[in-house]
Design a protein around this motif. Structure first.
Motif, PDB file in Angstrom:
ATOM      1  N   GLN B  15      33.230  28.041  -5.410  1.00 50.35           N
ATOM      2  CA  GLN B  15      33.220  28.638  -4.064  1.00 50.35           C
ATOM      3  C   GLN B  15      32.911  30.133  -4.102  1.00 50.35           C
ATOM      4  OE1 GLN B  15      33.970  26.708  -1.265  1.00 50.35           O
ATOM      5  NE2 GLN B  15      33.676  28.377   0.195  1.00 50.35           N
ATOM      6  N   LEU B  16      33.413  30.805  -5.147  1.00 56.09           N
ATOM      7  CA  LEU B  16      33.265  32.264  -5.219  1.00 56.09           C
ATOM      8  C   LEU B  16      32.094  32.699  -6.115  1.00 56.09           C
ATOM      9  CD1 LEU B  16      36.030  31.945  -3.874  1.00 56.09           C
ATOM     10  CD2 LEU B  16      36.885  33.763  -5.353  1.00 56.09           C
ATOM     11  N   ASN B  17      31.301  31.727  -6.574  1.00 56.42           N
ATOM     12  CA  ASN B  17      30.157  32.040  -7.461  1.00 56.42           C
ATOM     13  C   ASN B  17      30.573  32.862  -8.672  1.00 56.42           C
ATOM     14  OD1 ASN B  17      28.133  30.768  -5.898  1.00 56.42           O
ATOM     15  ND2 ASN B  17      28.139  32.523  -4.507  1.00 56.42           N
ATOM     16  N   LEU B  18      31.684  32.520  -9.272  1.00 56.27           N
ATOM     17  CA  LEU B  18      32.127  33.259 -10.472  1.00 56.27           C
ATOM     18  C   LEU B  18      31.394  32.669 -11.674  1.00 56.27           C
ATOM     19  CD1 LEU B  18      35.932  33.264  -9.567  1.00 56.27           C
ATOM     20  CD2 LEU B  18      34.356  35.194  -9.386  1.00 56.27           C
ATOM     21  N   GLU B  19      30.084  32.927 -11.703  1.00 54.96           N
ATOM     22  CA  GLU B  19      29.195  32.186 -12.595  1.00 54.96           C
ATOM     23  C   GLU B  19      29.463  32.404 -14.076  1.00 54.96           C
ATOM     24  OE1 GLU B  19      25.550  35.332 -11.899  1.00 54.96           O
ATOM     25  OE2 GLU B  19      25.690  33.599 -10.615  1.00 54.96           O
ATOM     26  N   ASP B  20      30.068  33.508 -14.425  1.00 53.38           N
ATOM     27  CA  ASP B  20      30.306  33.772 -15.850  1.00 53.38           C
ATOM     28  C   ASP B  20      31.667  33.276 -16.326  1.00 53.38           C
ATOM     29  OD1 ASP B  20      27.840  34.889 -16.161  1.00 53.38           O
ATOM     30  OD2 ASP B  20      28.536  36.933 -15.738  1.00 53.38           O
ATOM     31  N   GLY B  38      39.607  40.603  -9.795  1.00 55.35           N
ATOM     32  CA  GLY B  38      38.866  41.637  -9.069  1.00 55.35           C
ATOM     33  C   GLY B  38      38.241  41.125  -7.791  1.00 55.35           C
ATOM     34  N   LEU B  39      38.868  40.150  -7.168  1.00 58.82           N
ATOM     35  CA  LEU B  39      38.301  39.586  -5.933  1.00 58.82           C
ATOM     36  C   LEU B  39      38.516  40.567  -4.775  1.00 58.82           C
ATOM     37  CD1 LEU B  39      39.448  35.872  -6.339  1.00 58.82           C
ATOM     38  CD2 LEU B  39      37.386  36.995  -7.196  1.00 58.82           C
ATOM     39  N   ASP B  40      37.767  40.349  -3.680  1.00 57.85           N
ATOM     40  CA  ASP B  40      37.860  41.271  -2.541  1.00 57.85           C
ATOM     41  C   ASP B  40      38.043  40.502  -1.235  1.00 57.85           C
ATOM     42  OD1 ASP B  40      35.361  40.216  -1.926  1.00 57.85           O
ATOM     43  OD2 ASP B  40      34.265  41.902  -2.785  1.00 57.85           O
ATOM     44  N   ILE B  42      36.050  39.520   1.122  1.00 54.11           N
ATOM     45  CA  ILE B  42      35.154  38.386   1.413  1.00 54.11           C
ATOM     46  C   ILE B  42      35.640  37.144   0.665  1.00 54.11           C
ATOM     47  CG2 ILE B  42      32.786  37.506   1.178  1.00 54.11           C
ATOM     48  CD1 ILE B  42      31.781  40.341   1.553  1.00 54.11           C
ATOM     49  N   ASP B  43      36.146  37.370  -0.551  1.00 53.60           N
ATOM     50  CA  ASP B  43      36.669  36.241  -1.315  1.00 53.60           C
ATOM     51  C   ASP B  43      37.888  35.623  -0.619  1.00 53.60           C
ATOM     52  OD1 ASP B  43      34.839  36.383  -3.552  1.00 53.60           O
ATOM     53  OD2 ASP B  43      35.853  38.225  -4.105  1.00 53.60           O
ATOM     54  N   LEU B  45      38.259  35.320   2.531  1.00 54.57           N
ATOM     55  CA  LEU B  45      37.692  34.411   3.538  1.00 54.57           C
ATOM     56  C   LEU B  45      37.190  33.127   2.874  1.00 54.57           C
ATOM     57  CD1 LEU B  45      35.667  36.996   5.677  1.00 54.57           C
ATOM     58  CD2 LEU B  45      37.781  35.847   6.334  1.00 54.57           C
ATOM     59  N   GLU B  46      36.587  33.287   1.691  1.00 53.82           N
ATOM     60  CA  GLU B  46      36.109  32.098   0.966  1.00 53.82           C
ATOM     61  C   GLU B  46      37.285  31.183   0.599  1.00 53.82           C
ATOM     62  OE1 GLU B  46      33.133  31.141   0.682  1.00 53.82           O
ATOM     63  OE2 GLU B  46      31.776  32.870   0.612  1.00 53.82           O
TER      64      GLU B  46
END
Lengths: 306, 83
Positions: B15-20, B38-40, B42-43, B45-46
């Motif tokens: 959902q958060l595109n934490l691709e690494d 380190g989410l913010d 916008i996260d 809301l996600e």
């Protein structure tokens, strides 16, 4: 004259940090893809994870231009025809198929055309004039005109560029819009322009959104700038009829090397710059963009020997 | 509960595109925001979208988010309690 002080392109060619993209031009295969730099060099991981390809390309190319000139820009002008297609597709698909009351905010936030310019502003921590132009195949040329107006208005260091990205769905709709034999592609080219003298400059750019006679438009443009086609050392065009009519010294259909995307003429200007820079006897290069019928953009690039 | 947390971590990564990241990179009790992942905002809301789409849970009071989204442990506990 509007002097080019930095260029960065990300394209289907090996163009990023390539000092002579003209020399490296390679015809595209149908399955070619963007040759990207390592975006982590330019964009922090926390920001990178949210950015679609067009945003990554635009931001990385802009940061590279900023690093080359080592001066903050006092205007940022971006052209894009179709904008952030991938995020737009994701948002609309979710909108249509989701049974939830809520939709992912990221794709929605980043689906607008001016996200590219906005992300560049954020990435460069730059609060100067920031404008996005969406004018179909002339988005780059209109942006270039805006950048020139900024320079005429007294600004000293303007970032101007264009970016577009492909998505799979385009392969379904594009043949009905503008049929052509070139593979769909993506790309971003950015330039730092300044009134301060350098070797290569944009001499003039013009657009005609109601063109009825392409060859006449080219002739008029050359007359206005007191140049004949015989003086043009390299003609970069998107229509083989132009080459057949004018028989220039050297000509390239730039779509052979960029593929089909609406900001491809910005890469042609990059090619023209490198051609003039390394072909020391050459003085003029002309980019003629008529990707969309009836919409013509003409850009004259010159070596300033004065 | 352990398997559920692994599933939840995979959903967070997607959902958060934490691709690494892989689920193994996310500690159960580590803060998700600020110094942790380190989410913010916008996260955040996600996360609300993730809860509604995957578990049918709507957060009625947004102020609850700070407690619920503190860590994978707190998020998992909230989902199990409200599902």
């Amino acid at each position: 004259m509007y002097y080019i002080h930095a260029i960065a392109s990300i394209s289907h060619q090996d163009s990023f940090r390539n000092s002579n993209v003209y020399k490296s031009l390679t015809p595209l295969s149908d399955d070619s893809d963007v040759i990207s730099p390592d975006f982590k060099e330019f964009i922090p991981p926390a920001a990178l994870r949210r950015l679609s390809p067009v945003l990554r390309m635009g931001l990385a190319a802009s940061i590279e231009c900023r690093n080359q000139v080592a001066t903050d820009f006092d205007a940022i002008v971006v052209g894009t025809a179709l904008g952030c297609l991938k995020d737009t597709e994701k948002f609309l698909s979710t909108f249509l198929t989701s049974t939830s009351d809520f939709l992912s905010p990221t794709a929605f936030i980043q689906s607008t055309h001016n996200t590219i310019g906005g992300q560049i502003s954020l990435g460069l921590n730059n609060h100067a004039y920031n404008m996005t132009h969406t004018q179909n195949n002339l988005s780059f040329e209109v942006s270039l005109m805006d950048a020139i107006l900024c320079l005429n208005d007294g600004k000293k260091n303007v970032l101007i560029g264009a970016a577009d990205e492909k998505i799979d769905f385009l392969a379904t709709v594009q043949p009905d819009l503008i049929p052509n034999e070139f593979p769909l592609s993506s790309g971003a080219s950015f330039f730092a322009l300044s009134p301060a003298k350098s070797e290569i400059a944009i001499q003039a750019v013009s657009t005609n959104f109601n063109a009825t006679n392409l060859l006449e438009d080219i002739g008029t443009f050359l007359d206005v700038h007191d140049i004949s086609m015989e003086e043009i050392d390299l003609l970069l065009h998107s229509n083989d009829d132009i080459e057949a009519h004018f028989s220039p010294k050297e000509a390239i259909n730039y779509l052979d090397f960029t593929g089909f995307h609406y900001s491809a003429s910005s890469y042609a200007v990059h090619v023209a710059h490198d051609f003039l820079k390394y072909r020391h006897m050459a003085k003029y290069a002309l980019v003629v963009n008529d990707l969309c019928p009836g919409k013509v953009g003409i850009t004259l690039i010159t070596r300033d020997e004065a | 509960m352990s398997d559920f947390k692994e599933t939840l971590k995979s959903q967070i990564i997607e959902q958060l595109n934490l691709e690494d990241l892989t689920p193994g990179d996310i500690q159960d009790d580590a803060p998700l925001f600020g110094e942790g992942l380190g989410l913010d905002s916008i996260d955040a809301l996600e996360f609300i979208v993730l809860l509604e789409q995957n578990y049918g849970i709507k957060i009625a009071d947004p102020n609850e988010g700070k407690e619920i989204f503190q860590s994978v442990n707190s998020l998992a506990a909230y989902i199990q309690k409200n599902q």
